[in-house]
Design a protein around this motif. Structure first.
Motif, PDB file in Angstrom:
ATOM      1  N   TRP A  60       0.827  -1.200   0.000  1.00  0.00           N
ATOM      2  CA  TRP A  60       0.000   0.000   0.000  1.00  0.00           C
ATOM      3  C   TRP A  60       0.869   1.261   0.000  1.00  0.00           C
ATOM      4  CZ3 TRP A  60      -4.878  -0.389  -1.151  1.00  0.00           C
ATOM      5  CH2 TRP A  60      -5.620  -1.509  -0.768  1.00  0.00           C
ATOM      6  N   MET A  61       0.439   2.264  -0.745  1.00  0.00           N
ATOM      7  CA  MET A  61       1.020   3.587  -0.632  1.00  0.00           C
ATOM      8  C   MET A  61       0.597   4.225   0.684  1.00  0.00           C
ATOM      9  SD  MET A  61       0.146   4.927  -4.482  1.00  0.00           S
ATOM     10  CE  MET A  61       0.555   6.645  -4.121  1.00  0.00           C
ATOM     11  N   ARG A  62       1.382   5.215   1.131  1.00  0.00           N
ATOM     12  CA  ARG A  62       1.004   6.001   2.301  1.00  0.00           C
ATOM     13  C   ARG A  62       0.174   7.192   1.841  1.00  0.00           C
ATOM     14  NH1 ARG A  62       5.896   7.386   6.283  1.00  0.00           N
ATOM     15  NH2 ARG A  62       6.906   8.223   4.413  1.00  0.00           N
ATOM     16  N   SER A  63      -1.003   7.370   2.427  1.00  0.00           N
ATOM     17  CA  SER A  63      -1.781   8.571   2.150  1.00  0.00           C
ATOM     18  C   SER A  63      -1.468   9.632   3.200  1.00  0.00           C
ATOM     19  CB  SER A  63      -3.275   8.266   2.118  1.00  0.00           C
ATOM     20  OG  SER A  63      -3.735   7.857   3.390  1.00  0.00           O
ATOM     21  N   THR A  64      -1.703  10.877   2.841  1.00  0.00           N
ATOM     22  CA  THR A  64      -1.348  12.007   3.701  1.00  0.00           C
ATOM     23  C   THR A  64      -2.504  12.995   3.742  1.00  0.00           C
ATOM     24  OG1 THR A  64       0.995  11.791   3.100  1.00  0.00           O
ATOM     25  CG2 THR A  64       0.296  13.905   4.045  1.00  0.00           C
ATOM     26  N   HIS A  65      -2.904  13.403   4.933  1.00  0.00           N
ATOM     27  CA  HIS A  65      -3.945  14.418   5.051  1.00  0.00           C
ATOM     28  C   HIS A  65      -3.352  15.780   4.733  1.00  0.00           C
ATOM     29  CE1 HIS A  65      -7.165  16.932   6.745  1.00  0.00           C
ATOM     30  NE2 HIS A  65      -7.933  15.869   6.561  1.00  0.00           N
ATOM     31  N   ARG A  66      -4.124  16.611   4.073  1.00  0.00           N
ATOM     32  CA  ARG A  66      -3.601  17.914   3.647  1.00  0.00           C
ATOM     33  C   ARG A  66      -3.248  18.822   4.821  1.00  0.00           C
ATOM     34  NH1 ARG A  66      -7.461  21.048  -0.001  1.00  0.00           N
ATOM     35  NH2 ARG A  66      -6.017  22.701   0.535  1.00  0.00           N
ATOM     36  N   ASP A  67      -3.715  18.505   6.022  1.00  0.00           N
ATOM     37  CA  ASP A  67      -3.408  19.321   7.192  1.00  0.00           C
ATOM     38  C   ASP A  67      -2.164  18.852   7.949  1.00  0.00           C
ATOM     39  OD1 ASP A  67      -5.586  20.940   6.711  1.00  0.00           O
ATOM     40  OD2 ASP A  67      -6.943  19.765   7.973  1.00  0.00           O
ATOM     41  N   MET A  68      -1.464  17.848   7.427  1.00  0.00           N
ATOM     42  CA  MET A  68      -0.211  17.439   8.062  1.00  0.00           C
ATOM     43  C   MET A  68       0.743  18.630   8.110  1.00  0.00           C
ATOM     44  SD  MET A  68       2.607  14.584   6.775  1.00  0.00           S
ATOM     45  CE  MET A  68       1.882  13.140   7.573  1.00  0.00           C
ATOM     46  N   PRO A  69       1.514  18.792   9.179  1.00  0.00           N
ATOM     47  CA  PRO A  69       2.494  19.887   9.225  1.00  0.00           C
ATOM     48  C   PRO A  69       3.387  19.888   7.989  1.00  0.00           C
ATOM     49  CG  PRO A  69       2.312  18.870  11.371  1.00  0.00           C
ATOM     50  CD  PRO A  69       1.491  18.027  10.436  1.00  0.00           C
ATOM     51  N   LEU A  70       3.659  21.072   7.472  1.00  0.00           N
ATOM     52  CA  LEU A  70       4.336  21.207   6.196  1.00  0.00           C
ATOM     53  C   LEU A  70       5.714  20.563   6.186  1.00  0.00           C
ATOM     54  CD1 LEU A  70       4.226  22.363   3.352  1.00  0.00           C
ATOM     55  CD2 LEU A  70       5.055  24.546   4.268  1.00  0.00           C
ATOM     56  N   ASP A  71       6.481  20.712   7.252  1.00  0.00           N
ATOM     57  CA  ASP A  71       7.817  20.126   7.257  1.00  0.00           C
ATOM     58  C   ASP A  71       7.749  18.601   7.210  1.00  0.00           C
ATOM     59  OD1 ASP A  71       6.735  19.983   9.804  1.00  0.00           O
ATOM     60  OD2 ASP A  71       8.638  20.369  10.845  1.00  0.00           O
ATOM     61  N   GLU A  72       6.752  18.011   7.862  1.00  0.00           N
ATOM     62  CA  GLU A  72       6.585  16.557   7.813  1.00  0.00           C
ATOM     63  C   GLU A  72       6.160  16.112   6.415  1.00  0.00           C
ATOM     64  OE1 GLU A  72       4.112  14.947  10.898  1.00  0.00           O
ATOM     65  OE2 GLU A  72       4.834  16.427  12.366  1.00  0.00           O
ATOM     66  N   MET A  73       5.295  16.899   5.789  1.00  0.00           N
ATOM     67  CA  MET A  73       4.832  16.582   4.452  1.00  0.00           C
ATOM     68  C   MET A  73       5.999  16.595   3.453  1.00  0.00           C
ATOM     69  SD  MET A  73       1.691  18.536   2.492  1.00  0.00           S
ATOM     70  CE  MET A  73       0.712  18.592   3.996  1.00  0.00           C
ATOM     71  N   ARG A  74       6.816  17.631   3.540  1.00  0.00           N
ATOM     72  CA  ARG A  74       7.959  17.737   2.625  1.00  0.00           C
ATOM     73  C   ARG A  74       8.969  16.622   2.872  1.00  0.00           C
ATOM     74  NH1 ARG A  74       8.708  24.329   3.113  1.00  0.00           N
ATOM     75  NH2 ARG A  74       7.132  24.877   1.527  1.00  0.00           N
TER      76      ARG A  74
END
Length: 315
Positions: free
Chosen positions: A42-56
């Motif tokens: 499975w791919m990892r999905s990400t919520h759009r509200d995740m902190p930006l540094d974690e998302m990057r």
């Protein structure tokens, strides 16, 4: 054309899309023999509200980031309905169904209704060309929710879209997109672009959506360096062409996802897939190796998606 089954691995990560599936289905690409193993995940999905540094950081580590709910769901389905309404008279849609659902007519030949990248009938080809110039589609590409998220994620003041946006449908049973990385087709520019893959409608794991080869960014860079070394003696236009003599006839590296992974298993991991929902967007880097699963959607849904590339203005 022969297909290949990729048996699935059990288990679902906690941040997979809806968390409802406990086991991946059997997946197919265009060619190959049956394999009695499970090189999928499975791919990892990400919520759009995740902190930006974690998302990057996630994007940097994985080579892709699958963001949930970027575009309002109803706006996505409005685009789907608009697109398929233009194909209602072609016999592509199941009689009695809505263009909003985009259900394939099982009595039709899927190869006669191939999308961009295939060899469709002339009527379908004309409709495909018209769809890319359609003002409704051009407005969808400029959707404020999509563009605002891109600026948020990248930190760019203003983004520019490459004038090579692709709007692709893929009927159940027809040929899917082969194995590639995006820089492969965009060699005349630099590698500072961001790809956005936008499913236009829900897309199940076996519904023709994208699958990504885990940890494949370094492999993509190595393969490109090898291609460029081989082609360094060619004239520039031929050297940057994905169809030059060192490539396959249709520009893809392979149509057999399992065979490709087996050849490069020392440098990459599993094929990863998602259970995509309307409104999701997957962003990936120019080197991330990916392909589409063969569309075997159990409801007969036609996969519709758009491939977009963005640069920072002035970069």
């Amino acid at each position: 054309m022969a297909s290949v089954d990729v048996l699935s691995a059990p288990g679902t990560p906690a941040d997979n899309s809806k968390g409802t599936a406990s086991r991946l289905p059997s997946l197919r690409s265009n060619q190959g023999n049956y394999v009695n193993q499970s090189p999928t995940g499975w791919m990892r999905s990400t919520h759009r509200d995740m902190p930006l540094d974690e998302m990057r950081q996630r994007y940097k580590e994985d080579g892709y980031i699958w963001i949930k709910d970027v575009i309002p769901r109803e706006d996505v389905y409005d685009m789907r309905e608009h697109y398929f309404s233009h194909f209602s008279h072609t016999g592509m849609l199941r009689p009695g169904t809505s263009p909003r659902d985009g259900i394939f007519n099982p009595s039709s030949d899927p190869n006669a209704h191939e999308g961009i990248g295939g060899i469709p009938e002339e009527t379908t080809k004309q409709l495909l060309n018209a769809a890319h110039a359609d003002p409704y589609y051009r407005d969808f590409l400029a959707h404020p929710s999509l563009r605002a998220f891109i600026r948020h994620f990248t930190g760019w003041k203003q983004e520019l879209i490459v004038d090579r946006a692709l709007l692709r449908h893929n009927c159940p049973g027809s040929r899917s997109t082969g194995v590639h990385y995006d820089q492969y087709f965009l060699r005349d520019g630099d590698d500072e672009f961001l790809t956005a893959w936008v499913p236009i409608g829900d897309c199940a794991p076996a519904g023709g959506g994208l699958m990504y080869l885990e940890n494949s960014t370094p492999l993509g860079k190595d393969l490109e360096a090898d291609f460029l070394r081989k082609a360094e003696h060619l004239p520039k236009q031929e050297r940057i062409d994905a169809f030059n003599k060192y490539m396959t006839d249709d520009g893809f590296m392979s149509h057999d996802a399992v065979e490709f992974r087996e050849e490069h298993k020392e440098k990459a991991g599993r094929w990863l897939v998602g259970d995509y929902e309307a409104g999701d967007v997957v962003f990936h880097n120019p080197w991330m190796i990916h392909a589409a699963t063969k569309n075997e959607d159990e409801r007969g849904r036609i996969r519709l998606a758009s491939d977009l590339r963005f640069y920072e203005e002035g970069a």
